[in-house]
Design a protein around this motif. Structure first.
Motif, PDB file in Angstrom:
ATOM      1  N   ALA A  59      -7.160  -2.751 -21.925  1.00  0.00           N
ATOM      2  CA  ALA A  59      -6.904  -3.075 -23.174  1.00  0.00           C
ATOM      3  C   ALA A  59      -5.669  -2.888 -23.491  1.00  0.00           C
ATOM      4  CB  ALA A  59      -7.969  -2.314 -24.302  1.00  0.00           C
ATOM      5  N   ILE A  60      -4.813  -3.723 -24.163  1.00  0.00           N
ATOM      6  CA  ILE A  60      -3.367  -3.713 -24.574  1.00  0.00           C
ATOM      7  C   ILE A  60      -3.312  -4.162 -26.197  1.00  0.00           C
ATOM      8  CG2 ILE A  60      -1.064  -4.582 -23.910  1.00  0.00           C
ATOM      9  CD1 ILE A  60      -2.274  -5.634 -21.435  1.00  0.00           C
ATOM     10  N   CYS A  61      -2.555  -3.256 -26.469  1.00  0.00           N
ATOM     11  CA  CYS A  61      -2.408  -3.539 -28.092  1.00  0.00           C
ATOM     12  C   CYS A  61      -1.024  -4.282 -27.921  1.00  0.00           C
ATOM     13  CB  CYS A  61      -2.337  -2.244 -28.871  1.00  0.00           C
ATOM     14  SG  CYS A  61      -2.281  -2.437 -30.631  1.00  0.00           S
ATOM     15  N   LEU A  62      -0.885  -5.694 -28.117  1.00  0.00           N
ATOM     16  CA  LEU A  62       0.208  -6.367 -28.099  1.00  0.00           C
ATOM     17  C   LEU A  62       1.187  -6.199 -29.517  1.00  0.00           C
ATOM     18  CD1 LEU A  62      -1.265  -9.720 -26.814  1.00  0.00           C
ATOM     19  CD2 LEU A  62      -0.161  -7.839 -25.467  1.00  0.00           C
ATOM     20  N   SER A  63       0.587  -5.851 -30.515  1.00  0.00           N
ATOM     21  CA  SER A  63       1.101  -5.647 -31.657  1.00  0.00           C
ATOM     22  C   SER A  63       0.439  -4.785 -32.464  1.00  0.00           C
ATOM     23  CB  SER A  63       1.419  -6.692 -32.476  1.00  0.00           C
ATOM     24  OG  SER A  63       1.969  -6.627 -33.688  1.00  0.00           O
ATOM     25  N   GLY A  64       1.175  -3.681 -33.305  1.00  0.00           N
ATOM     26  CA  GLY A  64       0.530  -2.822 -33.962  1.00  0.00           C
ATOM     27  C   GLY A  64      -0.097  -1.676 -33.151  1.00  0.00           C
ATOM     28  N   SER A  65      -1.237  -0.955 -33.632  1.00  0.00           N
ATOM     29  CA  SER A  65      -1.828   0.093 -33.003  1.00  0.00           C
ATOM     30  C   SER A  65      -3.162   0.191 -33.365  1.00  0.00           C
ATOM     31  CB  SER A  65      -0.853   1.413 -33.462  1.00  0.00           C
ATOM     32  OG  SER A  65      -1.217   1.563 -34.865  1.00  0.00           O
ATOM     33  N   CYS A  66      -3.929   0.946 -32.521  1.00  0.00           N
ATOM     34  CA  CYS A  66      -5.402   1.415 -32.832  1.00  0.00           C
ATOM     35  C   CYS A  66      -5.672   2.353 -32.144  1.00  0.00           C
ATOM     36  CB  CYS A  66      -6.147   0.029 -32.725  1.00  0.00           C
ATOM     37  SG  CYS A  66      -6.339  -0.434 -30.865  1.00  0.00           S
TER      38      CYS A  66
END
Length: 137
Positions: A59-66
């Motif tokens: 999993a890659i957070c391309l923008s922002g965050s989680c």
């Protein structure tokens, strides 16, 4: 042993910006059979709530965050994804939940298998029973 396995992707930066490189067979520990991404996520709702018998993911957070909660039936860990040049490896038989999405979050996932509903464990008690059975056949 930590459940969290981060993969740092190679990046190349210059005044024009940054290029992150992900190459199959080199940066990913499995053949990529499916790529999907989610966006426009509610900042108040959670996703996931399942494990897989065989499928592995990055999993890659391309923008922002989680945030991710990872649980192997014995250990639970929470990890925040907020960098487009890091991938979180989610191995098979790891329960995962995603939450606390930023408004601009774009989460991309590379999977080792095509979609197969039979590979999903969507009930947490069943997941725990499967983990117990695997440990004590």
């Amino acid at each position: 042993m930590s459940l969290v396995k981060l993969i740092d992707f190679r990046t190349f930066s210059d005044p024009r910006g940054t290029l992150a490189v992900i190459e199959g067979g080199q940066d990913i520990p499995f053949d990529i059979r499916r790529i999907y991404y989610v966006y426009g996520l509610s900042t108040e709702l959670q996703r996931g709530f399942h494990a897989h018998y065989e499928l592995e993911q990055i999993a890659i957070c391309l923008s922002g965050s989680c945030n991710f909660l990872l649980d192997d039936g014995r250990t639970k860990e929470t990890w925040r994804l907020d960098s487009p040049h890091q991938g979180l490896r989610i191995e098979k038989m790891v329960w995962h939940e995603m939450f606390d999405f930023s408004p601009d979050c774009v989460l991309m996932v590379m999977a080792s298998e095509h979609f197969e509903e039979a590979d999903y464990i969507r009930d947490y008690d069943r997941f725990l029973a499967e983990v117990e059975h695997a440990a004590n056949p």
